[in-house]
Scaffold this motif. Structure first.
Motif, PDB file in Angstrom:
ATOM      1  N   ASP A 235      23.302-143.314  68.971  1.00 36.28           N
ATOM      2  CA  ASP A 235      23.908-142.809  67.652  1.00 36.28           C
ATOM      3  C   ASP A 235      22.846-143.452  66.535  1.00 36.28           C
ATOM      4  N   LEU A 236      22.270-144.513  66.625  1.00 34.95           N
ATOM      5  CA  LEU A 236      21.421-144.907  65.818  1.00 34.95           C
ATOM      6  C   LEU A 236      20.295-143.806  65.502  1.00 34.95           C
ATOM      7  N   PHE A 237      19.509-143.455  66.773  1.00 34.11           N
ATOM      8  CA  PHE A 237      18.566-142.557  66.483  1.00 34.11           C
ATOM      9  C   PHE A 237      19.042-140.931  66.180  1.00 34.11           C
ATOM     10  N   SER A 238      20.168-140.559  66.542  1.00 34.52           N
ATOM     11  CA  SER A 238      20.621-139.286  65.915  1.00 34.52           C
ATOM     12  C   SER A 238      21.007-139.379  64.599  1.00 34.52           C
ATOM     13  N   LYS A 239      21.607-140.473  63.980  1.00 36.11           N
ATOM     14  CA  LYS A 239      21.785-140.667  62.607  1.00 36.11           C
ATOM     15  C   LYS A 239      20.232-140.601  61.799  1.00 36.11           C
ATOM     16  N   TRP A 240      19.432-141.515  62.591  1.00 36.66           N
ATOM     17  CA  TRP A 240      18.023-141.693  61.988  1.00 36.66           C
ATOM     18  C   TRP A 240      17.409-140.202  61.749  1.00 36.66           C
ATOM     19  N   TYR A 241      17.269-139.427  62.961  1.00 41.15           N
ATOM     20  CA  TYR A 241      16.523-138.124  62.832  1.00 41.15           C
ATOM     21  C   TYR A 241      17.331-137.345  61.939  1.00 41.15           C
ATOM     22  N   GLY A 242      18.644-137.531  61.893  1.00 38.93           N
ATOM     23  CA  GLY A 242      19.327-136.437  60.939  1.00 38.93           C
ATOM     24  C   GLY A 242      19.266-136.686  59.558  1.00 38.93           C
ATOM     25  N   MET A 243      18.510-137.893  59.313  1.00 43.35           N
ATOM     26  CA  MET A 243      18.180-137.590  57.643  1.00 43.35           C
ATOM     27  C   MET A 243      16.727-137.090  57.508  1.00 43.35           C
ATOM     28  N   LYS A 244      16.088-136.649  58.275  1.00 40.84           N
ATOM     29  CA  LYS A 244      14.614-135.980  58.278  1.00 40.84           C
ATOM     30  C   LYS A 244      14.738-134.980  57.214  1.00 40.84           C
ATOM     31  N   ASP A 245      15.479-134.250  56.809  1.00 39.83           N
ATOM     32  CA  ASP A 245      15.560-133.021  55.671  1.00 39.83           C
ATOM     33  C   ASP A 245      15.952-133.686  54.503  1.00 39.83           C
ATOM     34  N   ASN A 246      16.708-134.772  54.562  1.00 36.22           N
ATOM     35  CA  ASN A 246      17.207-135.391  53.277  1.00 36.22           C
ATOM     36  C   ASN A 246      16.170-136.474  52.715  1.00 36.22           C
ATOM     37  N   SER A 247      15.008-136.491  53.305  1.00 34.46           N
ATOM     38  CA  SER A 247      14.333-137.733  53.127  1.00 34.46           C
ATOM     39  C   SER A 247      12.866-137.411  52.480  1.00 34.46           C
ATOM     40  N   THR A 248      12.547-136.202  51.884  1.00 39.51           N
ATOM     41  CA  THR A 248      11.406-135.805  51.682  1.00 39.51           C
ATOM     42  C   THR A 248      10.363-136.889  51.031  1.00 39.51           C
ATOM     43  N   GLY A 249       9.168-136.813  51.663  1.00 41.18           N
ATOM     44  CA  GLY A 249       8.173-137.761  51.053  1.00 41.18           C
ATOM     45  C   GLY A 249       8.487-139.023  51.793  1.00 41.18           C
ATOM     46  N   MET A 250       9.276-139.158  52.712  1.00 39.46           N
ATOM     47  CA  MET A 250       9.588-140.620  53.097  1.00 39.46           C
ATOM     48  C   MET A 250       9.116-140.836  54.518  1.00 39.46           C
ATOM     49  N   LYS A 251       8.438-141.738  55.018  1.00 42.08           N
ATOM     50  CA  LYS A 251       8.067-141.650  56.555  1.00 42.08           C
ATOM     51  C   LYS A 251       9.293-142.022  57.217  1.00 42.08           C
ATOM     52  N   GLU A 252       9.411-141.996  58.512  1.00 41.36           N
ATOM     53  CA  GLU A 252      10.843-142.298  59.317  1.00 41.36           C
ATOM     54  C   GLU A 252      10.957-143.799  59.341  1.00 41.36           C
ATOM     55  N   GLN A 253       9.960-144.638  59.372  1.00 38.86           N
ATOM     56  CA  GLN A 253       9.977-146.155  59.305  1.00 38.86           C
ATOM     57  C   GLN A 253      11.011-146.531  57.903  1.00 38.86           C
ATOM     58  N   ASP A 254      10.558-145.717  56.769  1.00 40.36           N
ATOM     59  CA  ASP A 254      11.226-146.096  55.537  1.00 40.36           C
ATOM     60  C   ASP A 254      12.571-145.899  55.489  1.00 40.36           C
ATOM     61  N   VAL A 255      12.982-144.644  56.246  1.00 46.18           N
ATOM     62  CA  VAL A 255      14.215-144.128  56.557  1.00 46.18           C
ATOM     63  C   VAL A 255      14.989-144.968  57.068  1.00 46.18           C
ATOM     64  N   LEU A 256      14.638-145.616  58.337  1.00 45.52           N
ATOM     65  CA  LEU A 256      15.191-146.525  59.133  1.00 45.52           C
ATOM     66  C   LEU A 256      15.524-147.754  58.300  1.00 45.52           C
ATOM     67  N   LEU A 257      14.478-148.232  57.330  1.00 46.52           N
ATOM     68  CA  LEU A 257      14.733-149.384  56.578  1.00 46.52           C
ATOM     69  C   LEU A 257      15.724-149.361  55.777  1.00 46.52           C
ATOM     70  N   GLU A 258      15.762-147.686  55.242  1.00 42.90           N
ATOM     71  CA  GLU A 258      16.875-147.682  54.075  1.00 42.90           C
ATOM     72  C   GLU A 258      18.385-147.825  54.957  1.00 42.90           C
ATOM     73  N   LEU A 259      18.518-147.201  56.086  1.00 39.25           N
ATOM     74  CA  LEU A 259      19.592-147.206  56.993  1.00 39.25           C
ATOM     75  C   LEU A 259      20.074-148.570  57.205  1.00 39.25           C
ATOM     76  N   MET A 260      19.289-149.467  57.328  1.00 39.94           N
ATOM     77  CA  MET A 260      19.362-150.732  57.836  1.00 39.94           C
ATOM     78  C   MET A 260      20.098-151.462  56.415  1.00 39.94           C
ATOM     79  N   ARG A 261      19.393-151.318  55.600  1.00 35.90           N
ATOM     80  CA  ARG A 261      20.008-151.904  54.332  1.00 35.90           C
ATOM     81  C   ARG A 261      21.145-151.545  53.721  1.00 35.90           C
ATOM     82  N   LYS A 262      21.722-150.368  54.282  1.00 35.66           N
ATOM     83  CA  LYS A 262      23.168-149.663  54.053  1.00 35.66           C
ATOM     84  C   LYS A 262      23.937-150.346  54.894  1.00 35.66           C
ATOM     85  N   GLY A 263      23.556-150.827  55.906  1.00 37.29           N
ATOM     86  CA  GLY A 263      24.446-151.399  56.954  1.00 37.29           C
ATOM     87  C   GLY A 263      24.748-150.622  58.238  1.00 37.29           C
TER      88      GLY A 263
END
Length: 360
Positions: A235-263
Motif C-alpha cells: 500500500d505504501l509503494f502504491s500510494k507513493w508511486y501514485g503521487m508521480k504525476d502530481n509531484s512535478t520537479g520532485m524526485k521520489e525520495q522527496d515525495v516519500l519524505l513528504e508522505l512520511m511527514r503527513k503521517g
C-alpha cells in the motif's frame, strides 16, 4: 469337450488383458487418486511420453527466483551504461567498485549469490551478463536511460520513478528486499545489523541521523533500505508511486519524505526504523567508528566521476584498516585509534562546477 468354446474364451481373456495393458499405457492417470497418498508419477511404458504443462513465468519472476534466499529475500541494485562503462579518464566503474566492496567486506562475498542487477539499458545488461551476475533487463518504451542522469535532472527523476514502480512489482510478488544504490560500499554484512524482528516493515538509511531510530524528523535516503513484503508496504509503494504525476520537479525520495511527514506510516500501521549512520553511513555524515561501519554511501554528491573518485579512497581506507587488524590481531575494539576517513573532496567540489553530462 467343445474346444471351439475354450479357444473362444481364451481369446476373449487375452483380448481383455491386452486392452487393460493398453489402457494403462495410454490412459495412465495424470491425476492422482485423492484417497491415496501422493506418489511421484512414473513412466510405465517405455514408448509413451507424458506431457507436462508449466505455468507461465515472466523474466522478472525467473530472475527473482534465481537470486532470492530461501525466505524470498533478495538484494536489488539498478544500473545504466554510465555506471558500468569507464569514461576516457577513468580506470574503473561504479559497478566495479560496488562489486569490489563485496569482495573486501566482512561476510559479504556470499551475498553476491543473492544480488539481482537491474539494467535499464542493453549495454548495462550485457556487462552484467559478462560478469556472470543475476541480471534483469528493465524495458521502458521511448526513454533512453543509458547516459548519466545528473542529480535532480528531469531524466534522473524519470529513472527514479521507473525504479519505484519496479520495486512495487517485486513487493507484490511476495519478495522482501534490500534495495541498494551501486554507490553504496558494503563493508560488512548488513543483515547482521538490521533488525531481525519481522514486525519491522521498513528499515531505511538517512542522510543525517538525529539519534532516534523512530523519529520521523530524520532525513531519509532511498539509496539503501530493507523492506518486507506485506499488505502495508505494498500500500505504501502504491500510494507513493501514485503521487508521480502530481509531484512535478520532485524526485521520489522527496515525495516519500513528504508522505512520511503527513503521517502515512501511522495511517498504514507501519513500523519504520531509521538506520544509525554509525553503521549505515554516507558522505553526508561519516561513521565515526570504523569498527562497526556496515555501509558507506556516496550521498551528498552530484556526479558519477566524483563519486567514483571518492569511493576509491573509501575502499583504500578500508584495506588499510583491515591490514592493521591483521597485523595486530589482539587489538580490541576499545583501543583508541587515530583513524579517519579520507576527505570527500571530489564530491564537495561536484556542487561547485559545471559538468558535461555526456559520458561519451
Amino acid at each position: 469337450m467343445d474346444y471351439s468354446k475354450i479357444s473362444l474364451g481364451n481369446l476373449f481373456i487375452v483380448s481383455l488383458l491386452f486392452a487393460g495393458v493398453l489402457y494403462i499405457c495410454i490412459w495412465s492417470p495424470s491425476r492422482s487418486n485423492p484417497l491415496l497418498p501422493y506418489q511421484k508419477p512414473q513412466r510405465i511404458c517405455p514408448h509413451t511420453r507424458l506431457k507436462t504443462i508449466k505455468l507461465p513465468i515472466d523474466e522478472l519472476e525467473l530472475a527473482l527466483e534465481e537470486a532470492a534466499m530461501p525466505n524470498k529475500t533478495v538484494i536489488i541494485a539498478v544500473v545504466n551504461r554510465a555506471y558500468v562503462e569507464q569514461s576516457i579518464k577513468a580506470d574503473t566503474t561504479m559497478l566495479d567498485l560496488f562489486l569490489e566492496s563485496f569482495w573486501l567486506g566482512e561476510g559479504t562475498r556470499p551475498l553476491l549469490d543473492n544480488l539481482l542487477i537491474v539494467a535499464v539499458d542493453q549495454t548495462a545488461y550485457d556487462r552484467c551478463l559478462f560478469k556472470r551476475l543475476h541480471c534483469y533487463r528493465l524495458l521502458t518504451d521511448g526513454v533512453d536511460f543509458a547516459t548519466e542522469k545528473v542529480y535532480m535532472s528531469q531524466d534522473f527523476i524519470k529513472m527514479m520513478w521507473r525504479r519505484t514502480n519496479l520495486l512495487l512489482d517485486v513487493l507484490k510478488r511476495g519478495y522482501s528486499f534490500i534495495f541498494t544504490d551501486t554507490d553504496v560500499m558494503w563493508m560488512r554484512n548488513p543483515f547482521m545489523m538490521l533488525d531481525k524482528n519481522e514486525t519491522e516493515d521498513l528499515q531505511i538509511s538517512v542522510d543525517e541521523y538525529n539519534g532516534d531510530p523512530r523519529s520521523q524528523k530524520n532525513l531519509i535516503n532511498t539509496g539503501f533500505y530493507f523492506i518486507r513484503s506485506n499488505n502495508r508496504t505494498i500500500d505504501l509503494f502504491s500510494k507513493w508511486y501514485g503521487m508521480k504525476d502530481n509531484s512535478t520537479g520532485m524526485k521520489e525520495q522527496d515525495v516519500l519524505l513528504e508522505l512520511m511527514r503527513k503521517g502515512i506510516f501511522k495511517h498504514l500501521g507501519m513500523r519504520v526504523k531509521f538506520l544509525d549512520t554509525q553503521y549505515f553511513s554516507g558522505f553526508c555524515q561519516d561513521s565515526k567508528n570504523i569498527w562497526s561501519v556496515t555501509t558507506v554511501h556516496s550521498n551528498c554528491c552530484r556526479h558519477i566521476d566524483a563519486k567514483v573518485s571518492d569511493l576509491k579512497f573509501v575502499l583504500r581506507d578500508w584495506k588499510r584498516f583491515t591490514a592493521l587488524k591483521a597485523k595486530y590481531p589482539t587489538m580490541g575494539r576499545n583501543k583508541t585509534m587515530t583513524y579517519r576517513w579520507s576527505p570527500h573532496n571530489a564530491c564537495k567540489n561536484s556542487w561547485k562546477q559545471e559538468h558535461n553530462t555526456s559520458k561519451f
